[in-house]
Each structure stands twice: as C-alpha cells, then as structure tokens.
Design a protein around this motif. Structure first.
Motif, PDB file in Angstrom:
ATOM      1  N   LYS A   1       0.952  -0.993  -0.453  1.00 57.61           N
ATOM      2  CA  LYS A   1       0.418   0.005   0.132  1.00 57.61           C
ATOM      3  C   LYS A   1       0.857   1.311  -0.020  1.00 57.61           C
ATOM      4  N   SER A   2       2.237   1.336   0.944  1.00 58.33           N
ATOM      5  CA  SER A   2       2.810   2.242   0.893  1.00 58.33           C
ATOM      6  C   SER A   2       3.752   2.505  -0.529  1.00 58.33           C
ATOM      7  N   ARG A   3       4.271   1.912  -1.020  1.00 57.83           N
ATOM      8  CA  ARG A   3       4.631   1.687  -2.150  1.00 57.83           C
ATOM      9  C   ARG A   3       3.241   2.609  -3.631  1.00 57.83           C
ATOM     10  N   LEU A   4       2.289   1.513  -3.044  1.00 59.97           N
ATOM     11  CA  LEU A   4       1.570   2.376  -4.483  1.00 59.97           C
ATOM     12  C   LEU A   4       1.119   3.196  -4.034  1.00 59.97           C
ATOM     13  N   SER A   5       0.842   3.918  -2.859  1.00 60.60           N
ATOM     14  CA  SER A   5       0.628   5.045  -3.022  1.00 60.60           C
ATOM     15  C   SER A   5       1.757   6.244  -2.863  1.00 60.60           C
ATOM     16  N   ALA A   6       3.010   6.029  -3.530  1.00 59.49           N
ATOM     17  CA  ALA A   6       3.947   6.533  -3.608  1.00 59.49           C
ATOM     18  C   ALA A   6       4.417   6.865  -5.137  1.00 59.49           C
ATOM     19  N   PHE A   7       3.867   5.526  -5.589  1.00 56.85           N
ATOM     20  CA  PHE A   7       4.081   5.955  -7.270  1.00 56.85           C
ATOM     21  C   PHE A   7       3.029   6.502  -7.667  1.00 56.85           C
ATOM     22  N   MET A   8       1.779   6.321  -6.732  1.00 51.41           N
ATOM     23  CA  MET A   8       0.456   8.123  -7.424  1.00 51.41           C
ATOM     24  C   MET A   8       1.186   9.099  -7.700  1.00 51.41           C
ATOM     25  N   ASN A   9       1.631   9.219  -6.111  1.00 54.40           N
ATOM     26  CA  ASN A   9       1.931   9.712  -6.202  1.00 54.40           C
ATOM     27  C   ASN A   9       2.528  10.700  -6.874  1.00 54.40           C
ATOM     28  N   ARG A  10       3.913  10.079  -7.316  1.00 52.09           N
ATOM     29  CA  ARG A  10       4.731  10.246  -8.231  1.00 52.09           C
ATOM     30  C   ARG A  10       4.030  10.981 -10.069  1.00 52.09           C
ATOM     31  N   VAL A  11       2.650  10.087  -9.709  1.00 51.88           N
ATOM     32  CA  VAL A  11       2.502  10.142 -11.279  1.00 51.88           C
ATOM     33  C   VAL A  11       1.125  11.520 -10.932  1.00 51.88           C
ATOM     34  N   ASP A  12       0.829  11.840 -10.011  1.00 56.58           N
ATOM     35  CA  ASP A  12      -0.115  13.010 -10.007  1.00 56.58           C
ATOM     36  C   ASP A  12       0.871  14.120 -10.213  1.00 56.58           C
TER      37      ASP A  12
END
Length: 48
Positions: free
Chosen positions: A11-22
């Motif tokens: 969940k933490s890694r997915l959140s970091a990924f989504m923040n990066r994309v955003d």
C-alpha cells in the motif's frame, strides 16, 4: 515478513507511485521519468 506487513508495504509503495504520477507534468515528462515509473511497477510486482 507477515502478510499484514507485506500488505502495508505494498500500500505504501502504491501510494508513492500514485503520488509520483499525479505530480508529473505531461509536457515535461521524459523517457527517463517513464522508465523510472516502469521500474517502480516491476519492483511492486516482484514484492507480490
């Protein structure tokens, strides 16, 4: 690592990924930026 810890890490890694994309500006995104995103996804896949 327990299942709960793995899930929390994922969940933490997915959140970091989504923040990066955003935060990416399509007009300023380079091939290197896309390569880094792909590497992040590959890392997530290996962790599963």
């Amino acid at each position: 690592m327990s299942q709960q810890e793995k899930l929390t890490d994922l969940k933490s890694r997915l959140s970091a990924f989504m923040n990066r994309v955003d935060q990416m500006d399509p007009n300023e995104t380079s091939v290197e930026d896309i390569d880094e995103l792909i590497k992040m996804l590959e890392d997530l896949e290996r962790k599963m």
